[in-house]
Write a protein that holds these residues in place. Structure first.
Motif, PDB file in Angstrom:
ATOM      1  N   GLY A 119       1.042  -1.233   0.057  1.00  0.00           N
ATOM      2  CA  GLY A 119      -0.164  -0.054  -0.069  1.00  0.00           C
ATOM      3  C   GLY A 119       0.912   1.224   0.003  1.00  0.00           C
ATOM      4  O   GLY A 119       1.831   1.441   0.834  1.00  0.00           O
ATOM      5  N   ILE A 120       0.609   2.243  -0.847  1.00  0.00           N
ATOM      6  CA  ILE A 120       1.326   3.211  -0.870  1.00  0.00           C
ATOM      7  C   ILE A 120       0.446   4.587  -1.238  1.00  0.00           C
ATOM      8  O   ILE A 120      -0.480   4.375  -2.366  1.00  0.00           O
ATOM      9  CB  ILE A 120       2.445   3.161  -2.045  1.00  0.00           C
ATOM     10  CG1 ILE A 120       3.464   4.570  -2.179  1.00  0.00           C
ATOM     11  CG2 ILE A 120       1.887   2.802  -3.377  1.00  0.00           C
ATOM     12  CD1 ILE A 120       4.603   4.058  -2.990  1.00  0.00           C
ATOM     13  N   ASP A 121       0.823   5.860  -0.752  1.00  0.00           N
ATOM     14  CA  ASP A 121       0.074   7.140  -1.188  1.00  0.00           C
ATOM     15  C   ASP A 121       1.032   7.548  -2.164  1.00  0.00           C
ATOM     16  O   ASP A 121       2.103   7.797  -1.933  1.00  0.00           O
ATOM     17  CB  ASP A 121      -0.173   8.019   0.030  1.00  0.00           C
ATOM     18  CG  ASP A 121      -1.312   7.424   0.793  1.00  0.00           C
ATOM     19  OD1 ASP A 121      -2.378   7.344   0.332  1.00  0.00           O
ATOM     20  OD2 ASP A 121      -1.269   7.580   2.183  1.00  0.00           O
ATOM     21  N   LEU A 122       0.418   8.290  -3.137  1.00  0.00           N
ATOM     22  CA  LEU A 122       1.351   8.877  -4.181  1.00  0.00           C
ATOM     23  C   LEU A 122       0.610   9.909  -4.964  1.00  0.00           C
ATOM     24  O   LEU A 122      -0.627   9.847  -5.131  1.00  0.00           O
ATOM     25  CB  LEU A 122       2.082   7.782  -5.029  1.00  0.00           C
ATOM     26  CG  LEU A 122       1.310   6.869  -6.010  1.00  0.00           C
ATOM     27  CD1 LEU A 122       1.244   7.513  -7.370  1.00  0.00           C
ATOM     28  CD2 LEU A 122       2.017   5.617  -5.967  1.00  0.00           C
ATOM     29  N   ILE A 123       1.412  10.909  -5.334  1.00  0.00           N
ATOM     30  CA  ILE A 123       1.012  11.757  -6.357  1.00  0.00           C
ATOM     31  C   ILE A 123       1.113  11.474  -7.960  1.00  0.00           C
ATOM     32  O   ILE A 123       2.490  11.109  -8.000  1.00  0.00           O
ATOM     33  CB  ILE A 123       1.749  13.105  -6.000  1.00  0.00           C
ATOM     34  CG1 ILE A 123       1.402  13.487  -4.475  1.00  0.00           C
ATOM     35  CG2 ILE A 123       1.175  14.112  -6.874  1.00  0.00           C
ATOM     36  CD1 ILE A 123       2.065  14.685  -4.183  1.00  0.00           C
TER      37      ILE A 123
END
Length: 144
Positions: A85-89
């Motif tokens: 799981g990763i948050d990214l722009i």
């Protein structure tokens, strides 16, 4: 004489391409700074992950005034980190529309094969002849 002429033409083409590339990098830096400021209103992350759809800009070095670590990830790195799981722009390539340049970003959470979009921003740049550079004239930022 011909060699001098060919050298001059070649030099002018290379210098114009380099100046356009540095101007594009400045626009992307402004977009990333604005996006980080916008996302920091809701959360207090110290690590921001950025990925470009167009891999030509993966080597841009971003600097931010606060204690934020910016990671520019390639598609392969996103795929491996998405298992946990990763948050990214996610930054899309620029679009030219009449006399404006538009850059769009998505804020997403990516886990395995599921992608959740939680924000979208649109930045509009216009060329200012007096200053000789592109200025940010409009930005639309929203959380979904």
């Amino acid at each position: 004489m011909r060699r001098i002429f060919h050298f001059f033409v070649f030099f002018s083409i290379v210098s114009s391409l380099y100046s356009q590339n540095s101007e594009t990098e400045r626009m992307y830096q402004r977009v990333v700074e604005s996006q980080i400021d916008f996302e920091r209103q809701d959360n207090n992350y110290t690590l921001m992950n950025i990925t470009f759809i167009d891999n030509r800009y993966n080597n841009i070095k971003f600097t931010h005034k606060e204690d934020i670590i910016l990671n520019t990830l390639t598609k392969r790195q996103v795929k491996t980190k998405a298992k946990r799981g990763i948050d990214l722009i996610k930054i899309y390539p620029l679009q030219v529309l009449e006399d404006k340049i538009i850059i769009e970003t998505l804020s997403i959470f990516h886990k395995r094969k599921r992608i959740k979009i939680y924000g979208k921003s649109t930045y509009v740049f216009k060329y200012d002849c007096e200053k000789g550079e592109y200025e940010l004239v409009n930005k639309i930022q929203r959380m979904i």
